[in-house]
Design an enzyme around this catalytic site. Structure first.
Site, PDB file in Angstrom:
ATOM      1  N   SER A 146     -25.699  45.433  43.026  1.00 26.28           N
ATOM      2  CA  SER A 146     -25.176  45.036  43.967  1.00 26.28           C
ATOM      3  C   SER A 146     -26.208  44.370  44.926  1.00 26.28           C
ATOM      4  CB  SER A 146     -24.466  46.158  45.153  1.00 26.28           C
ATOM      5  OG  SER A 146     -24.225  45.705  46.404  1.00 26.28           O
ATOM      6  N   TYR A 159     -24.876  54.223  48.710  1.00 23.68           N
ATOM      7  CA  TYR A 159     -24.348  53.246  47.622  1.00 23.68           C
ATOM      8  C   TYR A 159     -25.508  52.180  47.241  1.00 23.68           C
ATOM      9  CZ  TYR A 159     -21.623  49.173  45.546  1.00 23.68           C
ATOM     10  OH  TYR A 159     -21.307  48.351  44.930  1.00 23.68           O
TER      11      TYR A 159
END
Length: 254
Positions: A146, A159
């Site tokens: 990401s 995350y």
């Protein structure tokens, strides 16, 4: 068409980015196995679309956050390889399946942390470990990270940190599987308009504008921006691309 006998396994391939990856891999002439956690009908639709395009495809249920279930999944995978593809092994592993989870550090529960860790790092690590014996020499692994592993945003600490762990793992992986001529790379999408995280990038006008304003190309990403990059990494054109992090974000927060 190339790779007419190659097979890719895409986790979380029933919708969003994974669906797009599966379809683009099929366009390259690669057969595809998708996994889904709960959306069996969506996975079946992806399989049908790929089959209509002339490639073989299959769908298997898998919770990537439950390592204890991997041995049973491996047995199913061997069966589907044999019965649907007349193969003992496959060629490309795409660790895509994920879940959203947004909380400030001060408000992150251990339950949420463990769910994120099991899905985004522990599951990736051990699914890769367990499928390596089924992966053909000369194949490839693509781990999905990401943009949040590079640029920070309040509420994405767990995350983002776990995606960072996946990126470091991928370099070690490339080193250890290199003797088998297997490549390992990371694709790191920016903010994408899908139903991920409750569809916030797609449906929240304020978030959509914030992302677009922070992106050099002036818009949010869509699933179609990502799938082709993953498919490229599974072709002969990418044979010398190894241990790399490719961010696909339109130039976000440069």
């Amino acid at each position: 068409m190339e790779n007419n006998s190659k097979i890719a396994l895409v986790t979380g391939g029933s919708r969003g980015l994974g669906r797009e990856m599966a379809l683009r891999l099929a366009e390259k002439g690669i057969h595809v196995i998708v996994t889904y956690q709960s959306r069996k009908d969506d996975a079946a639709a992806v399989v049908a679309t790929i089959q209509q395009a002339g490639q073989k495809a299959a769908a298997l249920q898998l919770n990537v956050g439950d390592v204890k279930g991997f041995d049973a999944f491996l047995e199913q995978l061997k069966n589907v390889l044999q019965n649907t593809f007349n193969a003992e092994r496959f060629d490309f592993l795409i660790n895509n399946a994920g879940m959203g989870g947004h909380a400030l550090i001060s408000e992150t529960s251990e339950v949420l942390f463990d769910e994120l860790m099991n899905t985004h790092f522990k599951g990736v690590f051990f699914l890769t470990q367990k499928t390596l014996p089924l992966l053909n020499d000369g194949g490839g692994i693509v781990n999905i990270s990401s943009g949040l592993a590079r640029a920070t945003m309040p509420g994405a600490s767990a995350y983002g940190a776990l995606k960072g762990a996946v990126e470091v793992f991928t370099r070690y992986l490339a080193l250890e599987v290199g003797a088998r001529k297997i490549r390992a790379n990371v694709v790191a999408p920016g903010a994408i308009a899908t139903d991920f995280n409750g569809g916030i990038v797609r449906d929240n006008e304020q978030v959509n504008k914030m992302v677009a304003d922070a992106t050099a190309l002036g818009r949010v990403g869509v699933a179609e921006d990502i799938g082709g990059v993953v498919a490229f990494l599974c072709t002969e054109d990418a044979r010398w691309v190894n241990a790399q992090r490719i961010e696909v974000s339109g130039g976000m927060r440069l």
